[in-house]
Every structure is written in structure tokens, then in C-alpha cells.
Design a protein around this motif. Structure first.
Motif, PDB file in Angstrom:
ATOM      1  N   SER A  52       1.805   6.493  -6.866  1.00 26.75           N
ATOM      2  CA  SER A  52       0.653   7.549  -7.392  1.00 26.75           C
ATOM      3  C   SER A  52       0.938   8.971  -6.975  1.00 26.75           C
ATOM      4  O   SER A  52       0.813   9.718  -7.779  1.00 26.75           O
ATOM      5  CB  SER A  52      -0.585   7.081  -6.515  1.00 26.75           C
ATOM      6  OG  SER A  52      -1.517   8.001  -6.792  1.00 26.75           O
ATOM      7  N   GLU A  53       1.801   9.122  -5.807  1.00 25.54           N
ATOM      8  CA  GLU A  53       2.008  10.492  -5.782  1.00 25.54           C
ATOM      9  C   GLU A  53       3.209  11.017  -6.826  1.00 25.54           C
ATOM     10  O   GLU A  53       3.345  12.281  -6.937  1.00 25.54           O
ATOM     11  CB  GLU A  53       2.650  10.657  -4.423  1.00 25.54           C
ATOM     12  CG  GLU A  53       1.679  10.349  -3.084  1.00 25.54           C
ATOM     13  CD  GLU A  53       2.386  10.366  -1.792  1.00 25.54           C
ATOM     14  OE1 GLU A  53       3.474  10.309  -1.755  1.00 25.54           O
ATOM     15  OE2 GLU A  53       1.469  10.307  -0.842  1.00 25.54           O
ATOM     16  N   GLN A  77      -2.414  -1.287  -5.074  1.00 27.07           N
ATOM     17  CA  GLN A  77      -3.522  -1.177  -4.037  1.00 27.07           C
ATOM     18  C   GLN A  77      -4.511  -2.137  -4.137  1.00 27.07           C
ATOM     19  O   GLN A  77      -5.020  -2.491  -3.079  1.00 27.07           O
ATOM     20  CB  GLN A  77      -4.241   0.466  -4.343  1.00 27.07           C
ATOM     21  CG  GLN A  77      -5.012   0.676  -3.209  1.00 27.07           C
ATOM     22  CD  GLN A  77      -3.939   0.806  -1.834  1.00 27.07           C
ATOM     23  OE1 GLN A  77      -2.959   1.259  -1.607  1.00 27.07           O
ATOM     24  NE2 GLN A  77      -4.737   0.141  -0.842  1.00 27.07           N
ATOM     25  N   SER A  84       2.467   1.678  -3.364  1.00 31.41           N
ATOM     26  CA  SER A  84       1.460   2.159  -4.254  1.00 31.41           C
ATOM     27  C   SER A  84       1.138   3.718  -4.271  1.00 31.41           C
ATOM     28  O   SER A  84       1.017   4.467  -5.092  1.00 31.41           O
ATOM     29  CB  SER A  84       0.043   1.377  -3.825  1.00 31.41           C
ATOM     30  OG  SER A  84      -1.111   2.095  -4.654  1.00 31.41           O
ATOM     31  N   LYS A  85       0.909   4.150  -2.882  1.00 29.01           N
ATOM     32  CA  LYS A  85       0.973   5.706  -2.591  1.00 29.01           C
ATOM     33  C   LYS A  85       2.195   6.607  -3.087  1.00 29.01           C
ATOM     34  O   LYS A  85       1.853   7.599  -3.836  1.00 29.01           O
ATOM     35  CB  LYS A  85       0.646   5.972  -0.946  1.00 29.01           C
ATOM     36  CG  LYS A  85      -0.662   5.422  -0.597  1.00 29.01           C
ATOM     37  CD  LYS A  85      -0.771   5.817   0.975  1.00 29.01           C
ATOM     38  CE  LYS A  85      -1.925   5.315   1.475  1.00 29.01           C
ATOM     39  NZ  LYS A  85      -2.055   5.406   2.865  1.00 29.01           N
ATOM     40  N   SER A 121       0.652  -1.281   0.078  1.00 27.71           N
ATOM     41  CA  SER A 121       0.039   0.141  -0.010  1.00 27.71           C
ATOM     42  C   SER A 121       0.755   1.201   0.009  1.00 27.71           C
ATOM     43  O   SER A 121       0.619   2.212  -0.606  1.00 27.71           O
ATOM     44  CB  SER A 121      -0.968  -0.025   1.486  1.00 27.71           C
ATOM     45  OG  SER A 121      -1.826   1.228   1.418  1.00 27.71           O
ATOM     46  N   SER A 122       1.759   1.207   0.793  1.00 28.23           N
ATOM     47  CA  SER A 122       2.744   2.367   0.945  1.00 28.23           C
ATOM     48  C   SER A 122       3.633   2.680  -0.590  1.00 28.23           C
ATOM     49  O   SER A 122       3.691   3.719  -1.043  1.00 28.23           O
ATOM     50  CB  SER A 122       3.681   2.012   1.808  1.00 28.23           C
ATOM     51  OG  SER A 122       3.289   2.206   3.069  1.00 28.23           O
TER      52      SER A 122
END
Length: 182
Positions: free
Chosen positions: A107-108, A133, A103-104, A100-101
Motif C-alpha cells: 500500500s505504501e 489486509q 499489505s502495508k 498485514s505488514s
């Protein structure tokens, strides 16, 4: 010479008495020997009974110890199973969090990728972040038993790929440990 024969004759009479005494001594020896044999047999039977009793006692002690060891082994097995489950749940949570991290992070940084390499590559990054995610959410939604069954099913369907992945994972772990020693 007749005197010699006469003198021998009286000696024979005591010899027959000696034979009778010898015969009674032999009977007495036979009786004593028979009693000794009977005592030996009785002693052997007593020793056999004592050995049998001791063997039964040792057998019972062993059964008791075996049952104790069996129950202890079962307890240790249960404890190991609980601990393994706890570690698997913890590992699953950490893996979900890491995916998840990542993915973030992807994405960022998609907007930065848009600016530097173009919108097409930024969209690839967004799709990758979305897929990561989604994988993290699926992983988080499943319990450990379901994950184990999925892994077994994957190995059944693709054993070659599973062996290859295990080899790569082993290589990576070996490199990590070798790197930490240097």
C-alpha cells in the motif's frame, strides 16, 4: 540218582518262601511307589497352585503398570495437544502479522508504482494490498478450530489442489533446509 531228586525237593521249599518274600517286597515296592506317585501329584498340584498364584500376582502388577502407562500416555497426549494449540495460535498470529505488514508495504509503495508504471498498476497494487489486509483480518478473526475445519473442507472439495499445495510447500521447506546447510 534218587538222591539228587531228594536233594532238589528241599530246595524248592525255600524257593516258595523266597517267592512269598519276593511277593511281600513287591507289595512293599508297590506301596512305596504309590506313595511316591501321590507325593508327586501333591507336589505338582502345589507347584500348579504356586504358578497360578504367581501368574495372578504378575497379572495384577501388569494391570497396574498398564494403567500407569495409559494415564501417563494420556497426560503426554494432553500436554502435546496444549502445546500444539499454543504453537498454532502463535503461528496464526505471526502469519497474520506478516500478511498485514506485506499489505502495508504494498500500500505504501502504490504511489511509487503510480509514478513509475502508471496509475493502472498502482490501483492493482492498492487492490492487492486491500485483499491481503482483508485476508489477514479474516485469519485473525477465526480461531484454530475454525481454521482446521476450513482446511478439512478445502481438502474434501479439492483433494488434488490440496496435494499439489502440500507438494509445493514440502519443496519450499526442503529448499530452505538445503540452503541453510550450504
Amino acid at each position: 540218582m534218587p538222591e539228587t531228586t531228594a536233594s532238589k525237593a528241599p530246595k524248592r521249599k525255600p524257593a516258595s518262601k523266597a517267592t512269598a518274600a519276593s511277593s511281600s517286597n513287591a507289595d512293599e515296592a508297590k506301596t512305596k511307589f504309590a506313595k511316591a506317585i501321590e507325593e508327586a501329584k501333591a507336589g505338582a498340584q502345589a507347584l500348579g497352585k504356586e504358578a497360578h498364584d504367581r501368574a495372578d500376582s504378575y497379572r495384577e502388577q501388569f494391570r497396574g503398570k498398564a494403567e500407569d502407562w495409559q494415564s501417563q500416555a494420556k497426560q503426554y497426549g494432553d500436554q502435546a495437544k496444549v502445546k500444539a494449540t499454543e504453537l498454532a495460535v502463535e503461528g496464526k498470529a505471526k502469519t497474520t502479522e506478516a500478511i498485514s505488514s506485506l499489505s502495508k508495504l504494498v500500500s505504501e509503495n502504490a504511489s511509487t508504482i503510480d509514478e513509475r508504471f502508471g496509475v493502472k498498476y498502482g490501483d492493482y497494487a492498492r487492490k492487492a494490498a486491500s485483499s491481503m489486509q482483508s485476508a489477514a483480518d479474516k485469519l485473525d478473526a477465526k480461531d484454530i478450530d475454525q481454521l482446521g475445519e476450513d482446511a478439512r473442507e478445502f481438502v474434501r472439495k479439492s483433494p488434488g489442489l490440496a496435494i499439489g499445495m502440500a507438494a509445493v510447500a514440502g519443496f519450499v521447506v526442503a529448499r530452505l533446509f538445503r540452503g541453510s546447510k550450504d
